[in-house]
Design a protein around this motif. Structure first.
Motif, PDB file in Angstrom:
ATOM      1  N   GLU A 123       0.691  -1.000  -0.006  1.00 19.86           N
ATOM      2  CA  GLU A 123      -0.105  -0.008   0.095  1.00 19.86           C
ATOM      3  C   GLU A 123       0.522   0.926  -0.143  1.00 19.86           C
ATOM      4  OE1 GLU A 123      -2.807  -0.576   3.517  1.00 19.86           O
ATOM      5  OE2 GLU A 123      -3.191  -2.154   2.563  1.00 19.86           O
ATOM      6  N   ARG A 147       1.303   4.345  -3.032  1.00 18.12           N
ATOM      7  CA  ARG A 147       0.752   5.381  -3.217  1.00 18.12           C
ATOM      8  C   ARG A 147       1.614   6.490  -2.793  1.00 18.12           C
ATOM      9  NH1 ARG A 147      -1.533   3.272   2.264  1.00 18.12           N
ATOM     10  NH2 ARG A 147       0.726   4.556   3.419  1.00 18.12           N
ATOM     11  N   GLU A 188       1.835   7.125  -7.054  1.00 19.21           N
ATOM     12  CA  GLU A 188       0.831   7.845  -7.368  1.00 19.21           C
ATOM     13  C   GLU A 188       0.938   9.048  -7.006  1.00 19.21           C
ATOM     14  OE1 GLU A 188      -2.778   6.386  -5.296  1.00 19.21           O
ATOM     15  OE2 GLU A 188      -2.555   4.688  -6.206  1.00 19.21           O
ATOM     16  N   LYS A 199       1.213  10.056  -3.348  1.00 20.24           N
ATOM     17  CA  LYS A 199       0.356  10.483  -2.100  1.00 20.24           C
ATOM     18  C   LYS A 199       1.342  11.040  -1.538  1.00 20.24           C
ATOM     19  CE  LYS A 199      -3.437  10.363  -4.538  1.00 20.24           C
ATOM     20  NZ  LYS A 199      -4.635   9.198  -4.902  1.00 20.24           N
ATOM     21  N   GLU A 200       2.164   9.921  -1.234  1.00 16.91           N
ATOM     22  CA  GLU A 200       2.647   9.872  -0.019  1.00 16.91           C
ATOM     23  C   GLU A 200       4.410  10.123  -0.081  1.00 16.91           C
ATOM     24  OE1 GLU A 200       3.443   7.053   4.183  1.00 16.91           O
ATOM     25  OE2 GLU A 200       1.639   6.434   2.701  1.00 16.91           O
TER      26      GLU A 200
END
Length: 143
Positions: free
Chosen positions: A39, A43, A46, A48-49
């Protein structure tokens, strides 16, 4: 049961990614369960993190999310996702329970160096080396 029977290993040899960023990703996923690591890496791909940079951080922007220098090593994250697939397949082949596997060893080492040259003016040249990376993961099932 011996320790090697409870462990699953996977490695990627001579991958064309930065050994420095690979080290930071390995440091971040060590101690996580495989599903948590997957996960996190998705991320990162993408954007996102962030992955916090602890060692190789000179002239890197600081971000609130990582509380210091950090970045999105997308290329490394994609390779690590493939490596996690291999780790899961090896664990399944050994008959280990995938939900209880925890990454206990994640390391990135410098691999072979490919020497290249950039042509310069007046018949000179400058060395331009590419360093390949070895990445290894070991997961052990919890009792």
């Amino acid at each position: 049961m011996a320790e090697s029977e409870k462990a699953a290993k996977a490695s990627a040899r001579e991958v064309d990614v930065s050994p420095k960023w690979a080290r930071e990703v390995c440091r971040r996923i060590k101690g996580m369960k495989i599903s948590e690591a997957r996960e996190l890496l998705e991320r990162v791909v993408e954007r996102k993190e962030l992955i916090p940079y602890r060692r190789y951080k000179k002239k890197r922007a600081h971000h609130a999310q990582s509380r210091g220098p950090g970045g999105y090593p997308v290329k490394v994250a994609r390779i690590m996702l493939k490596l996690l697939d291999g780790l899961e397949a090896n664990a399944e082949f050994k008959g280990l329970e995938l939900d209880s596997l925890r990454i206990v060893h994640a390391a990135a080492h410098k691999g072979r160096r490919i020497s290249r040259y950039i042509e310069r003016a007046f018949g000179r040249s400058t060395p331009y080396d590419k360093t390949l990376t070895h990445i290894e993961l070991v997961a052990v099932g919890e009792p």
